[in-house]
Design an enzyme around this catalytic site. Structure first.
Site, short mmCIF file in Angstrom:
data_model
loop_
_atom_site.label_atom_id
_atom_site.label_comp_id
_atom_site.label_asym_id
_atom_site.label_seq_id
_atom_site.Cartn_x
_atom_site.Cartn_y
_atom_site.Cartn_z
N HIS A 47 0.84 -1.19 0.00
CA HIS A 47 0.00 0.00 0.00
C HIS A 47 0.88 1.26 0.00
CE1 HIS A 47 -3.71 -2.22 1.52
NE2 HIS A 47 -2.74 -3.10 1.70
N HIS A 295 -4.89 3.26 -3.76
CA HIS A 295 -4.01 3.31 -2.60
C HIS A 295 -3.60 1.93 -2.13
CE1 HIS A 295 -7.79 2.38 -0.75
NE2 HIS A 295 -7.19 2.17 0.40
N GLU A 447 -13.11 -6.71 26.66
CA GLU A 447 -12.15 -7.81 26.58
C GLU A 447 -11.12 -7.59 25.47
OE1 GLU A 447 -15.45 -8.19 26.52
OE2 GLU A 447 -15.90 -9.15 28.44
N HIS A 508 -22.68 -19.13 28.14
CA HIS A 508 -21.48 -18.90 28.95
C HIS A 508 -20.58 -20.13 29.05
CE1 HIS A 508 -23.37 -15.19 29.86
NE2 HIS A 508 -22.58 -14.89 30.88
#
Ligand SMILES: Cc1ncc(C[n+]2csc(CCOP(=O)(O)OP(=O)(O)O)c2C)c(N)n1
Ligand SMILES: [Mg+2]
Length: 705
Positions: A47, A295, A447, A508
């Site tokens: 890039h 780009h 997290e 969970h």
């Protein structure tokens, strides 16, 4: 009134000096741009856009502000420059090259070569080059962190800034300011879109990290096109909401405006700073303006000629560094950074005389070592059939280690009361705004940023740990993976590790997480079976200097194995070991497992033994560590001739076939769990001693179910 002739002359010479400097500025900026263009073209990939657009900004920051000595890129008080938009890697390689940063080995000793030579740039993106596609920490001296997955570098920069303030609070003394570095991160639109950067920015704003500056390349273009396609909020407004100071530079080519913004950042002492820089992404010829794709691709020969012509560059020259550019660029860095580093070194030497203990700590920390006596208080746990949850054992162990390990710090994503990772010894304290030296961090329910921030801290030589439920490891996998890729020893603790957590239910209860985490190369995972294995796991984890470690713990109590009757938990250090049964005798059946299911295997073993069966229990807290043992050891623990095998683990079966073999029986989870108390849940899914016993019987009879 006409000025005296001498004055005119000096003014004239001052203005021609200004012109010469402006020329050199331009020359250096265009060198960065053309190096990026040529490297991307030669590699036929990469890039060029970001380096082309941001060259003046990076140039101004590096040559006029960054406190960085190219001769000592590991100087602990250097300002950090993080290229969060890692796809613009050629910008960083060009900067490291023009600054003439010296290459060092792992221990930080100078190798008498450049970190990035012109030849390295010519091999951009080729096998073996230090100029990898995206910047890789550890591969290339001067690359502060590995970036490429957008948002991560931004997150890391917050950890580096926290580390700077923590170090200052802990180690600076009146007249001895060892730590006062700033952290700069260059971010792109993609960084600003990523959730992790938002989480991290929210933490930075909350903590008022005034040593942190993000420079946002507001070029309004991403891969698919104009940012109007997908991104329309007012970013500065968003950051003001986070509590940041926001500044705007209207033209990325205006070095003076950039310098003023950085000056303002430096004068701001109560919050982090976002500098929004308007830029036009690097295009070749004007007819490509407004197109989006350019780009992210090489420009192509014709575009390159037009672009170089527009820069006033020799159109056919490649990898050209014009006369004077090295002296100008590296000279400016050396002049400022070298002096600062030398005076810092003198100050540190004096500090060593005045504060010997702290100075020794710092040297140990910088060398990646452990403080003396860090493990002297690790408890051992008495046999207890009622048992202790491994999260509770972990709390005791962690709190026995942390007082002896001053730079071990961390926290949870709002679950410390559940993960039991709070450091509760006297003076542990909370790391908060102005109480920077605290050892307990509060990441909030973030997290992903927690993982990125911890990585930024470990890259600053601290020893951070994080904690949450195992299921939420899914929310922080990218930084965990990057810690492994970078070979840095971040510690990731997880509790509530299976359906054994009970009533919170399947949302969970982790199933496939263990398999997924075990699949990460260069990562260590421990799932200890009882309190003493937990202690040994912490010992192994903190002894590790080059690998991140995952510690997997239970919510529920597990029997504490009687180590007089069964083998010592020291076997954890080898990843797998014979826990029960005569290690010198070839068993009829092997029962193996990890964590909470090991005690089921032990119960089944007792029953089999009573019935005269020669059985063996192998506890396997760390597969990867087990795989690193020599074949002799592995074959002694799991004799290849014994094919009657049962594995038991309350998680997805993926990977167990390796140990259970073609004919072994794998007791595992084949579905999501269920919301109910632990007893019924474990029974419903077959995690009982009876089930293990029956499977063993079937194995012995050669009847695979
Ligand atoms: C997490 C992540 N998702 C996707 C990508 C792939 N990718 C590389 S660059 C880029 C976006 C480029 O736009 P921007 O961030 O504005 O950078 P610019 O091209 O303006 O330099 C994307 C999506 C990535 N590197 N990381
Ligand atoms: Mg962009």
């Amino acid at each position: 009134m006409t000025p005296p002739p001498s004055d005119v002359a000096s003014r004239q010479s001052a203005s021609s000096q200004d012109d010469a400097k402006a020329n050199l500025d331009n020359l250096a900026i265009n060198t960065i741009r053309t190096l990026a263009i040529d490297a991307v073209e030669k590699a036929d990939s990469g890039h060029p856009g970001l380096p082309m657009g941001m060259a003046p900004v990076a140039y101004t920051l590096w040559t006029r502000f960054l406190r960085y000595d190219p001769a000592d890129p590991n100087w602990p008080n250097r300002d950090r420059f993080v290229l969060s938009a890692g796809h613009g890697s050629m910008l960083l390689y060009a900067l490291l090259h023009l600054a003439q940063v010296q290459r060092t080995d792992k221990e930080g000793r100078s190798l008498g070569q450049l970190a990035v030579s012109l030849d390295d740039i010519k091999t951009f993106r080729q096998l073996g080059s230090v100029c990898a596609g995206h910047p890789e920490h550890g591969l290339t001296t001067g690359v502060e962190t590995t970036t490429g997955p957008l948002g991560q570098g931004a997150g890391n920069s917050v950890g580096m800034a926290i580390a700077g303030l923590w170090l200052a609070a802990r180690y600076n003394r009146p007249g001895r300011k060892l730590f006062d570095y700033d952290v700069f991160a260059l971010c792109s639109d993609g960084d600003m879109m990523e959730g992790v950067a938002s989480e991290a920015a929210s933490v930075a704003g909350h903590l008022r990290l005034s040593n942190l500056c993000w420079i946002y390349d507001d070029n309004t273009v991403t891969i698919e096109g104009h940012t109007e396609l997908a991104f329309s909020e007012d970013i500065a407004e968003r950051f003001r909401g986070y509590g940041w100071s926001t500044l705007r530079v209207d033209d990325a080519n205006d070095c003076e405006a950039i310098a003023r913004a950085i000056d303002t950042f430096k004068a701001t002492d109560d919050r982090p700073t976002l500098i929004v820089v308007k830029s036009v992404i690097g295009y070749g010829s004007p007819n490509r303006q407004g197109t989006s794709k350019i780009h992210s691709d090489p420009l192509g020969a014709e575009e390159i000629r037009l672009t170089k012509a527009a820069y006033g560059w020799p159109v056919d020259a490649q990898f050209l560094v014009p006369d004077g550019v090295y002296d100008h660029f590296a000279g400016a860095m050396r002049e400022r950074g070298g002096k600062l580093r030398a005076s810092w070194q003198a100050s540190f030497d004096a500090y060593g005389g005045e504060h010997a203990v702290e100075a020794d700590d710092l040297k140990t920390m910088w060398a990646g070592g452990l403080p003396e006596g860090w493990d002297s208080d690790i408890p051992s746990f008495a046999a207890d059939p009622k048992g202790v949850a491994t999260r509770d054992a972990s709390a005791k162990v962690l709190n026995a280690i942390a007082p002896h390990y001053p730079w071990l710090l961390g926290g949870a994503a709002d679950l410390a009361p559940s993960t039991k990772t709070h450091l509760n010894f006297e003076d542990a304290g909370d790391l908060e705004f102005r109480t920077w030296g605290g050892r307990n961090m509060h990441f909030g329910v973030r997290e992903h940023a927690m993982g990125s921030i911890a990585n930024g801290m470990v890259l600053s030589k601290l020893r951070p740990f994080t904690a949450t439920f195992l299921i939420f490891s899914d929310y922080m996998r990218p930084p965990m993976r990057l810690a492994a890729l970078m070979e840095v020893p971040t510690v990731f603790a997880f509790t509530h590790d299976s359906i054994g957590l009970g009533q919170d239910g399947p949302t969970h209860q982790s199933i496939e997480q263990l398999a997924g985490l075990r699949a990460i190369p260069h990562m260590r995972l421990f799932r200890p079976a009882d309190a003493n294995e937990t202690a040994e796991a912490w010992r192994a984890i903190l002894s590790e200097t080059e690998k991140p470690c995952i510690l997997v713990l239970t919510r529920q109590a597990l029997p504490v194995v009687d180590r007089n009757r069964y083998a010592s938990a020291a076997g954890v250090a080898r990843g797998a070991y014979v826990l029960a049964g005569d290690p010198g005798e070839t068993p009829q059946v092997i029962l193996m497992g990890t964590g909470s299911e090991v005690s089921l295997a032990v119960e089944a073993f007792e029953r089999l033994t009573k019935e005269g069966v020669k059985a063996r229990v192998v506890s396997m807290p760390s597969w990867d560590l087990c795989e690193e043992q020599d074949k002799g050891y592995r074959d002694a623990v799991l004799p290849p001739s014994v094919t009657a095998r049962v594995s038991v683990e309350a998680a997805a079966p993926l990977g167990w076939d390796r140990y259970a073999g073609r004919s072994g029986e794998i007791i595992a989870m084949h579905s999501f769990g269920a919301s109910a108390p632990i007893g019924p849940v474990m029974k419903k899914f077959g995690f009982t001693a009876d089930h293990v016993y029956e499977a063993a019987r079937r194995q012995i009879e050669g009847l695979k179910q």
